[in-house]
Write a protein that holds these residues in place. Sequence first.
Motif, short mmCIF file in Angstrom:
data_model
loop_
_atom_site.label_atom_id
_atom_site.label_comp_id
_atom_site.label_asym_id
_atom_site.label_seq_id
_atom_site.Cartn_x
_atom_site.Cartn_y
_atom_site.Cartn_z
N ILE A 176 0.85 -1.18 0.10
CA ILE A 176 0.21 0.05 0.19
C ILE A 176 0.72 1.13 -0.03
O ILE A 176 0.62 2.32 -0.75
N LEU A 177 1.85 1.22 0.83
CA LEU A 177 2.76 2.49 0.79
C LEU A 177 3.65 2.75 -0.32
O LEU A 177 3.76 3.89 -0.98
N THR A 178 3.89 1.42 -0.96
CA THR A 178 4.56 1.60 -2.35
C THR A 178 3.50 2.19 -3.33
O THR A 178 4.15 2.94 -4.05
N CYS A 185 2.52 11.79 -0.73
CA CYS A 185 4.14 11.43 -0.92
C CYS A 185 4.65 11.21 0.59
O CYS A 185 5.48 10.93 0.50
N ASP A 186 4.30 12.20 1.53
CA ASP A 186 4.62 12.01 2.91
C ASP A 186 4.09 11.12 3.69
O ASP A 186 4.16 11.39 4.68
N CYS A 187 3.22 10.39 3.12
CA CYS A 187 2.49 9.26 4.09
C CYS A 187 3.67 8.32 4.49
O CYS A 187 4.45 7.75 3.89
N GLN A 188 3.53 8.17 6.05
CA GLN A 188 4.47 7.28 6.34
C GLN A 188 3.78 5.98 6.87
O GLN A 188 4.49 4.83 6.78
N LYS A 189 2.76 5.91 7.12
CA LYS A 189 1.99 4.63 7.41
C LYS A 189 0.51 4.72 6.74
O LYS A 189 -0.05 5.74 6.68
N ALA A 190 -0.24 3.40 6.28
CA ALA A 190 -1.42 3.49 6.19
C ALA A 190 -2.20 2.44 6.77
O ALA A 190 -1.81 1.31 6.83
N LEU A 191 -3.30 2.62 7.27
CA LEU A 191 -4.12 1.80 7.96
C LEU A 191 -5.38 1.65 7.22
O LEU A 191 -6.15 2.52 7.20
N VAL A 224 -2.20 7.95 -9.10
CA VAL A 224 -3.45 8.37 -8.03
C VAL A 224 -4.41 7.20 -8.46
O VAL A 224 -4.50 6.60 -9.21
N PHE A 225 -4.85 6.75 -7.13
CA PHE A 225 -5.90 5.72 -7.08
C PHE A 225 -7.19 6.43 -6.43
O PHE A 225 -6.99 7.44 -5.72
N VAL A 258 -6.52 8.85 -3.29
CA VAL A 258 -5.01 8.63 -2.78
C VAL A 258 -3.87 8.53 -3.47
O VAL A 258 -3.83 8.17 -4.70
N GLY A 259 -2.70 8.89 -2.88
CA GLY A 259 -1.55 8.50 -3.78
C GLY A 259 -1.17 9.79 -4.57
O GLY A 259 -1.58 11.06 -4.07
#
Length: 184
Positions: free
Chosen positions: A41-43, A84-90, A50-51, A78-79
């Motif tokens: 997901i982070l990748t 691009c500054d997203c560190q984690k995704a839940l 964009v998704f 998203v994306g």
Amino acid sequence: MDSENHQRYQASMVSTYYPETSFLDHLVMSDGTEQSYSSDILTLLHSGKVFIVNSRKRNGLILFKRYHAEFAGPGAAVGGDYDCDCQKALCVGNLSLLTPESYDDRQKAYLIRRQWIRLIKQITENPVPQQRVQKILDQFEQYFPPEMVASLPDVAFALLVGVLPQTVGLVRRLGSDVNCRLNY
């Protein structure tokens, strides 16, 4: 004499400082299990593409940035450069991401993402932390089953509405009458 009282007070203070945001490395879900993050997901989020969160399913993403979190619910983009500054995704629910088929689909998804951000902003404008927590919990329970919301970690809601994770835990334990109990 005042300095003695001051020193005694300082010695009894409890620190709630979180250095950096290292607590995001190991989010513990309310059932005690550790949330594993899909590097996939982070990748995807960092790929520049964009998704769109599938609007036909009850799903979404809580995106952890450096000092806060954002929620991207059904229909939201998203994306791209935006995350691009997203560190984690839940993941919330059974996540389903779609690729926008046209420029118009992409623009509509960005507008929906803005609506989700505005909803969270309205909640954070309340000056009472416990009320912010109760409101975000209520909002999530409108979109998702209560047992799913209950399984999300306190820190996720805390970063969404700008409170300490302990405040979320308190509101979850005491419910909507937390303000009455805190005044006594």
